[in-house]
Scaffold this motif. Structure first.
Motif, mmCIF file in Angstrom:
data_model
loop_
_atom_site.group_PDB
_atom_site.id
_atom_site.type_symbol
_atom_site.label_atom_id
_atom_site.label_comp_id
_atom_site.label_asym_id
_atom_site.label_seq_id
_atom_site.Cartn_x
_atom_site.Cartn_y
_atom_site.Cartn_z
ATOM 1 N N TRP A 42 26.699 -1.116 -3.399
ATOM 2 C CA TRP A 42 27.813 -2.066 -3.535
ATOM 3 C C TRP A 42 28.318 -2.129 -4.980
ATOM 4 C CZ3 TRP A 42 26.235 -6.967 -0.279
ATOM 5 C CH2 TRP A 42 26.167 -6.606 1.069
ATOM 6 N N TYR A 43 27.675 -1.405 -5.876
ATOM 7 C CA TYR A 43 28.023 -1.380 -7.294
ATOM 8 C C TYR A 43 28.418 0.039 -7.708
ATOM 9 C CZ TYR A 43 25.872 -5.987 -7.471
ATOM 10 O OH TYR A 43 25.572 -7.301 -7.256
ATOM 11 N N PRO A 44 29.518 0.567 -7.165
ATOM 12 C CA PRO A 44 29.858 1.967 -7.433
ATOM 13 C C PRO A 44 30.145 2.268 -8.906
ATOM 14 C CG PRO A 44 31.649 0.866 -6.276
ATOM 15 C CD PRO A 44 30.480 -0.074 -6.274
ATOM 16 N N SER A 45 30.655 1.315 -9.662
ATOM 17 C CA SER A 45 30.913 1.552 -11.087
ATOM 18 C C SER A 45 29.618 1.670 -11.873
ATOM 19 C CB SER A 45 31.733 0.407 -11.691
ATOM 20 O OG SER A 45 32.957 0.280 -11.039
ATOM 21 N N HIS A 46 28.530 1.312 -11.230
ATOM 22 C CA HIS A 46 27.227 1.337 -11.888
ATOM 23 C C HIS A 46 26.326 2.428 -11.316
ATOM 24 C CE1 HIS A 46 23.692 -0.949 -13.650
ATOM 25 N NE2 HIS A 46 24.560 -0.936 -14.625
ATOM 26 N N THR A 47 26.550 2.793 -10.042
ATOM 27 C CA THR A 47 25.617 3.702 -9.376
ATOM 28 C C THR A 47 26.235 5.010 -8.880
ATOM 29 O OG1 THR A 47 25.972 2.585 -7.255
ATOM 30 C CG2 THR A 47 24.136 1.801 -8.611
ATOM 31 N N ASP A 48 27.498 5.026 -8.524
ATOM 32 C CA ASP A 48 28.144 6.218 -7.970
ATOM 33 C C ASP A 48 28.512 7.180 -9.103
ATOM 34 O OD1 ASP A 48 29.591 8.123 -6.621
ATOM 35 O OD2 ASP A 48 31.101 6.739 -5.838
ATOM 36 N N PRO A 49 27.968 8.399 -9.106
ATOM 37 C CA PRO A 49 28.231 9.340 -10.204
ATOM 38 C C PRO A 49 29.724 9.636 -10.405
ATOM 39 C CG PRO A 49 26.483 10.180 -8.789
ATOM 40 C CD PRO A 49 27.037 8.949 -8.123
ATOM 41 N N GLU A 50 30.516 9.629 -9.335
ATOM 42 C CA GLU A 50 31.940 9.928 -9.451
ATOM 43 C C GLU A 50 32.743 8.764 -10.028
ATOM 44 O OE1 GLU A 50 33.430 11.251 -5.712
ATOM 45 O OE2 GLU A 50 31.975 12.878 -5.574
ATOM 46 N N ARG A 51 32.309 7.546 -9.786
ATOM 47 C CA ARG A 51 33.050 6.358 -10.230
ATOM 48 C C ARG A 51 32.338 5.588 -11.339
ATOM 49 N NH1 ARG A 51 34.341 3.158 -4.892
ATOM 50 N NH2 ARG A 51 35.221 1.726 -6.411
ATOM 51 N N ALA A 166 43.487 -0.163 -20.121
ATOM 52 C CA ALA A 166 43.826 0.691 -21.265
ATOM 53 C C ALA A 166 42.728 1.713 -21.551
ATOM 54 C CB ALA A 166 44.074 -0.173 -22.503
ATOM 55 N N ASN A 167 41.492 1.335 -21.312
ATOM 56 C CA ASN A 167 40.372 2.243 -21.560
ATOM 57 C C ASN A 167 40.103 3.158 -20.382
ATOM 58 O OD1 ASN A 167 39.822 1.225 -24.100
ATOM 59 N ND2 ASN A 167 38.476 -0.363 -23.315
ATOM 60 N N GLY A 168 40.790 2.931 -19.275
ATOM 61 C CA GLY A 168 40.555 3.717 -18.079
ATOM 62 C C GLY A 168 39.229 3.393 -17.420
ATOM 63 N N ARG A 169 38.675 2.265 -17.756
ATOM 64 C CA ARG A 169 37.371 1.864 -17.214
ATOM 65 C C ARG A 169 37.605 0.855 -16.103
ATOM 66 N NH1 ARG A 169 33.794 1.179 -22.724
ATOM 67 N NH2 ARG A 169 34.158 3.268 -23.468
ATOM 68 N N LYS A 170 37.598 1.330 -14.910
ATOM 69 C CA LYS A 170 37.830 0.481 -13.750
ATOM 70 C C LYS A 170 36.483 0.029 -13.189
ATOM 71 C CE LYS A 170 42.310 1.396 -13.376
ATOM 72 N NZ LYS A 170 43.372 0.486 -13.494
ATOM 73 N N LEU A 171 36.150 -1.221 -13.415
ATOM 74 C CA LEU A 171 34.910 -1.780 -12.874
ATOM 75 C C LEU A 171 35.201 -2.437 -11.539
ATOM 76 C CD1 LEU A 171 33.501 -3.531 -16.069
ATOM 77 C CD2 LEU A 171 32.658 -1.443 -15.022
ATOM 78 N N ASP A 172 34.349 -2.187 -10.562
ATOM 79 C CA ASP A 172 34.479 -2.918 -9.304
ATOM 80 C C ASP A 172 34.059 -4.365 -9.542
ATOM 81 O OD1 ASP A 172 31.488 -3.264 -8.163
ATOM 82 O OD2 ASP A 172 31.675 -1.313 -9.164
ATOM 83 N N ALA A 173 34.419 -5.239 -8.615
ATOM 84 C CA ALA A 173 34.214 -6.680 -8.815
ATOM 85 C C ALA A 173 32.737 -7.048 -8.998
ATOM 86 C CB ALA A 173 34.805 -7.444 -7.638
#
Length: 195
Positions: A42-51, A166-173
């Motif tokens: 549920w934390y793809p910005s933290h665990t998914d290698p692609e995201r 601006a940094n291109g860092r899209k964090l999921d909620a």
């Protein structure tokens, strides 16, 4: 949660807005960590290698910490507003956040100013002003706390959009909450210790 905060935060029961905010952020931290352990997917910005978003010193100090500081001040001030103002009044004044976020977004070049949007926002301000005038027991201190809280909340929202986009860092909620909640708690600690 709003109704509970209003019930709890009063001169008779619990006049400690900072400690209430700290308790709520502690719960948010613990639940985020628990959920991260139970459901890492549920934390793809933290665990998914692609995201995955690289959480480095720059992201924490230049992006997340200022957002957390605005969030901490917003929580304290909004809880303080509950001591002197009604929930209905505070909720109606929060409608003006749309105006503040739009204004800050235009200043940061996230939005392009538009006359049509300005007229819609002017209508929102007018409607909000009518509700403030209709408040039976207007508290100027409650209004001041609420306005300052709204400025912090709008700055937080705008800064979050500006800095993360601006940094291109899209964090999921959920990852965003996992990273920001502990920082908010850290920002609240000096205030709590000062009391």
């Amino acid at each position: 949660l709003i109704t509970f905060n209003k019930f709890l935060v009063s001169a008779d029961r619990f006049p400690y807005a900072i400690f209430l905010a700290a308790a709520q952020m502690s719960c948010s931290c613990m639940l985020s960590i628990l959920l991260r352990l139970l459901r890492p997917s549920w934390y793809p910005s933290h665990t998914d290698p692609e995201r995955k978003v690289n959480v480095d010193r720059s992201l924490v100090l230049r992006v997340l910490l200022p957002i957390a500081a605005c969030f901490a001040v917003q929580l304290i001030l909004s809880n303080m507003a509950f001591m002197t103002s009604s929930v209905a009044f505070l909720q109606m004044t929060k409608e003006a956040n749309v105006v503040l976020v739009y204004t800050f977004s235009c200043l940061c070049s996230l939005e392009t100013p538009s006359w049509r949007r300005a007229l819609v926002l002017l209508f929102i301000v007018a409607a909000t002003a009518m509700t403030i005038r209709g408040e039976v027991h207007l508290s100027y201190s409650g209004l001041a706390f609420q306005i300052l809280s709204m400025v912090c909340e709008s700055l937080k929202t705008t800064f979050m959009s500006y800095s993360l986009a601006a940094n291109g860092r899209k964090l999921d909620a959920l990852t965003y909450n996992l990273l920001v909640a502990p920082l908010v708690l850290i920002c609240l600690c000096p205030s709590a210790l000062a009391l």
